[in-house]
Scaffold this active site. Structure first.
Site, short mmCIF file in Angstrom:
data_model
loop_
_atom_site.label_atom_id
_atom_site.label_comp_id
_atom_site.label_asym_id
_atom_site.label_seq_id
_atom_site.Cartn_x
_atom_site.Cartn_y
_atom_site.Cartn_z
N SER A 150 0.55 -1.37 -0.04
CA SER A 150 -0.03 -0.09 0.55
C SER A 150 1.16 1.41 -0.18
O SER A 150 2.11 1.58 0.32
CB SER A 150 -0.15 -0.15 0.88
OG SER A 150 -1.06 1.68 1.39
N TYR A 163 -1.05 -1.12 9.77
CA TYR A 163 -1.50 -1.00 8.64
C TYR A 163 -0.21 -0.95 7.87
O TYR A 163 0.72 -1.39 7.10
CB TYR A 163 -2.28 -0.47 7.99
CG TYR A 163 -2.97 -0.68 6.67
CD1 TYR A 163 -3.53 -1.73 6.12
CD2 TYR A 163 -2.62 0.29 5.82
CE1 TYR A 163 -4.11 -1.72 5.29
CE2 TYR A 163 -2.73 -0.06 4.52
CZ TYR A 163 -3.59 -0.80 4.08
OH TYR A 163 -3.81 -1.29 3.08
N LYS A 167 2.41 -3.20 6.06
CA LYS A 167 2.88 -2.94 4.22
C LYS A 167 3.99 -2.17 4.42
O LYS A 167 4.70 -2.79 3.00
CB LYS A 167 1.58 -1.58 4.34
CG LYS A 167 0.35 -2.18 4.17
CD LYS A 167 0.48 -3.58 3.22
CE LYS A 167 -1.72 -4.34 3.04
NZ LYS A 167 -1.95 -5.04 2.79
P1 NAP Z 1 -11.87 -5.60 1.07
O1 NAP Z 1 -12.41 -5.48 0.28
O2 NAP Z 1 -12.28 -5.27 2.36
O3 NAP Z 1 -11.12 -7.27 0.88
C1 NAP Z 1 -10.29 -7.89 1.60
C2 NAP Z 1 -10.23 -9.48 1.27
O4 NAP Z 1 -9.29 -10.14 2.31
C3 NAP Z 1 -11.66 -10.17 1.24
O5 NAP Z 1 -11.86 -11.54 0.37
C4 NAP Z 1 -11.49 -11.31 2.30
O6 NAP Z 1 -12.72 -11.92 2.57
C5 NAP Z 1 -10.14 -11.28 2.72
N1 NAP Z 1 -9.71 -11.52 3.66
C6 NAP Z 1 -9.46 -11.22 5.29
N2 NAP Z 1 -9.05 -11.19 6.39
C7 NAP Z 1 -8.60 -12.33 5.83
C8 NAP Z 1 -7.66 -13.62 6.39
N3 NAP Z 1 -7.74 -13.41 7.50
N4 NAP Z 1 -7.53 -14.50 5.46
C9 NAP Z 1 -7.68 -14.82 4.30
N5 NAP Z 1 -8.63 -13.67 3.82
C10 NAP Z 1 -9.32 -12.25 4.28
O7 NAP Z 1 -10.21 -5.71 0.51
P2 NAP Z 1 -9.07 -4.15 -0.29
O8 NAP Z 1 -9.97 -3.12 -0.72
O9 NAP Z 1 -10.52 -5.30 -1.87
O10 NAP Z 1 -8.03 -4.59 0.31
C11 NAP Z 1 -7.19 -5.77 -0.18
C12 NAP Z 1 -5.35 -5.28 -0.27
O11 NAP Z 1 -5.13 -4.08 -1.04
C13 NAP Z 1 -5.35 -5.45 1.26
O12 NAP Z 1 -4.18 -6.17 0.83
C14 NAP Z 1 -5.26 -3.89 1.45
O13 NAP Z 1 -4.42 -4.11 2.15
C15 NAP Z 1 -4.81 -3.64 0.13
N6 NAP Z 1 -5.52 -2.31 -0.23
C16 NAP Z 1 -6.09 -1.55 -0.56
C17 NAP Z 1 -6.76 -0.51 -0.75
C18 NAP Z 1 -7.91 0.19 -0.99
O14 NAP Z 1 -7.50 1.59 -0.52
N7 NAP Z 1 -8.86 -0.49 -0.73
C19 NAP Z 1 -5.77 0.73 -0.83
C20 NAP Z 1 -4.24 0.03 -0.29
C21 NAP Z 1 -3.65 -1.06 -0.36
P3 NAP Z 1 -13.87 -12.24 2.82
O15 NAP Z 1 -14.88 -11.49 1.97
O16 NAP Z 1 -14.20 -14.04 3.45
O17 NAP Z 1 -14.20 -11.57 4.59
#
Ligand code: NAP
Length: 255
Positions: A150, A163, A167
C-alpha cells in the site's frame, strides 16, 4: 525460424492462487487472471457466497476454479491451501498475496491487539503463503509472486500505524525474497495501491476521502480493475526480468 515460431504456440495453462479473492481488489485480480487464461484458486476468509459468485464469473471466463477457505494468519491453513491447489492442479505458477485488513486508530488509542492483528494478517500472512509455496515453485524453477502492499507502507499514514508498518514490512519481505529466488525463475514484486474503491475504503467519511484526493494528481479514487491490470502485467511469463519492484498504482500520489 522454427524455434521462433514456437514462441507463438499455445502455452500450458497456468495456475494462480489469489488470497482474499471474495471481494474488492482480490475479486478483480481473480477475474482478470481468469480472463488472461489462468486456472484459479480463490481463497476467502468467511464470505463463502461472495467467493462463489467470483468463482462463477471466473468459470464463465473459461477458468477451472477451486475455492479454498482459510485464514492467512494461520500457517497451517496456508500450507493446506497450497496442498489443495497441488492436489487439484499439480502446479502453482502465480501467487497473489492480497488478503488484508485494517484496524485504524491514532497510535495513542491503538490497542496492542489491533496492532498485532493487522501485522498477523497483512504481514505474517504474506510470509506464511510465500513459505508454503516455496518448495513447489523452486522445484519447478518458475513462479510469479505479487504481494499487495500500500502507499501507506511507503509514505506512512496518520491513523494507520499498524497498517503502515505491516505494508512497509511487505515491501522489505518482497525485496528480500526476490533476491533469494532470483536465479530460480521466480520473480517477487509488490503492488502499492493508492486509494481504491472497495469495502475497505467505503466507510471513510466523505471529508477524509476529499482530503486524500487533494494529494492525488489524477483527482479520483482508483478502481479494483486498475490494480488487477498491474498484477496481470507482473504475473506474465514475459515479465521475468522484473523483480523486487514496487509498482505504485495510485493516480500519482506517491511520485
Ligand atoms: P476488502 O474489500 O476489505 O477485501 C478483503 C479481502 O481479504 C476479502 O476477500 C476477505 O475475505 C479477505 N481476508 C480478510 N482477512 C483475511 C484472512 N485473515 N485470511 C484470508 N483472507 C482474508 O479489501 P480490499 O480493499 O480489496 O484490499 C485488498 C488488499 O489491498 C489488502 O491487502 C489491502 O490492504 C490492500 N490495499 C487496499 C487499498 C484500498 O484503498 N482499498 C489501498 C491499498 C492497499 P472475506 O470476504 O471472506 O472476509
Amino acid at each position: 525460424m522454427k524455434e521462433d515460431a514456437g514462441k507463438f504456440l499455445a502455452e500450458e495453462r497456468q495456475v494462480a492462487l489469489i488470497t482474499g479473492a471474495s471481494r474488492g481488489i482480490g475479486r478483480a485480480v481473480a477475474i482478470r487472471l481468469a480472463k488472461d487464461g489462468c486456472d484459479v484458486v480463490l481463497n476467502y476468509a468467511g464470505r463463502r457466497e461472495a467467493a462463489e459468485e467470483v468463482a462463477e464469473i471466473c468459470s464463465y471466463a473459461g477458468a477451472e476454479v477451486l475455492l479454498v477457505q482459510g485464514d492467512v494468519s494461520d500457517p497451517e491453513a496456508c500450507e493446506d491451501m497450497v496442498r489443495q491447489c497441488l492436489d487439484r492442479f499439480g502446479r502453482l505458477d502465480i501467487l497473489v498475496n492480497n488478503a488484508g485488513i485494517n484496524r485504524d486508530a491514532i497510535l495513542m488509542r491503538m490497542s496492542e491487539e489491533d496492532f498485532r492483528k493487522v501485522i498477523d494478517v497483512d504481514l505474517m500472512g504474506v510470509f506464511f503463503m510465500m513459505k508454503a509455496a516455496a518448495r513447489t515453485m523452486v522445484r519447478s524453477r518458475y513462479g510469479r509472486i505479487i504481494n499487495i502492499s500500500s502507499v501507506s507502507g511507503l509514505m506512512g499514514n496518520a491513523g494507520q500505524a499498524n497498517y503502515s508498518a505491516a505494508k512497509a514490512g511487505v515491501v522489505g519481505l518482497t525485496k528480500a525474497y526476490a533476491r533469494e529466488v532470483a536465479t530460480r525463475g521466480i520473480t517477487v514484486n509488490a503492488v502499492a495501491p493508492g486509494m481504491i474503491h472497495t469495502e475497505m475504503t467505503e466507510e471513510m467519511p466523505a471529508q477524509a476521502v476529499e482530503a486524500v484526493l487533494q494529494g492525488v494528481p489524477a483527482g479520483r479514487m482508483g478502481e479494483p480493475e486498475d490494480i488487477a491490470g498491474a498484477v496481470s502485467f507482473l504475473a506474465g511469463r514475459e515479465t521475468g526480468y522484473v523483480t523486487g519492484h514496487v509498482l505504485c498504482v495510485d493516480g500519482g500520489m506517491c511520485m
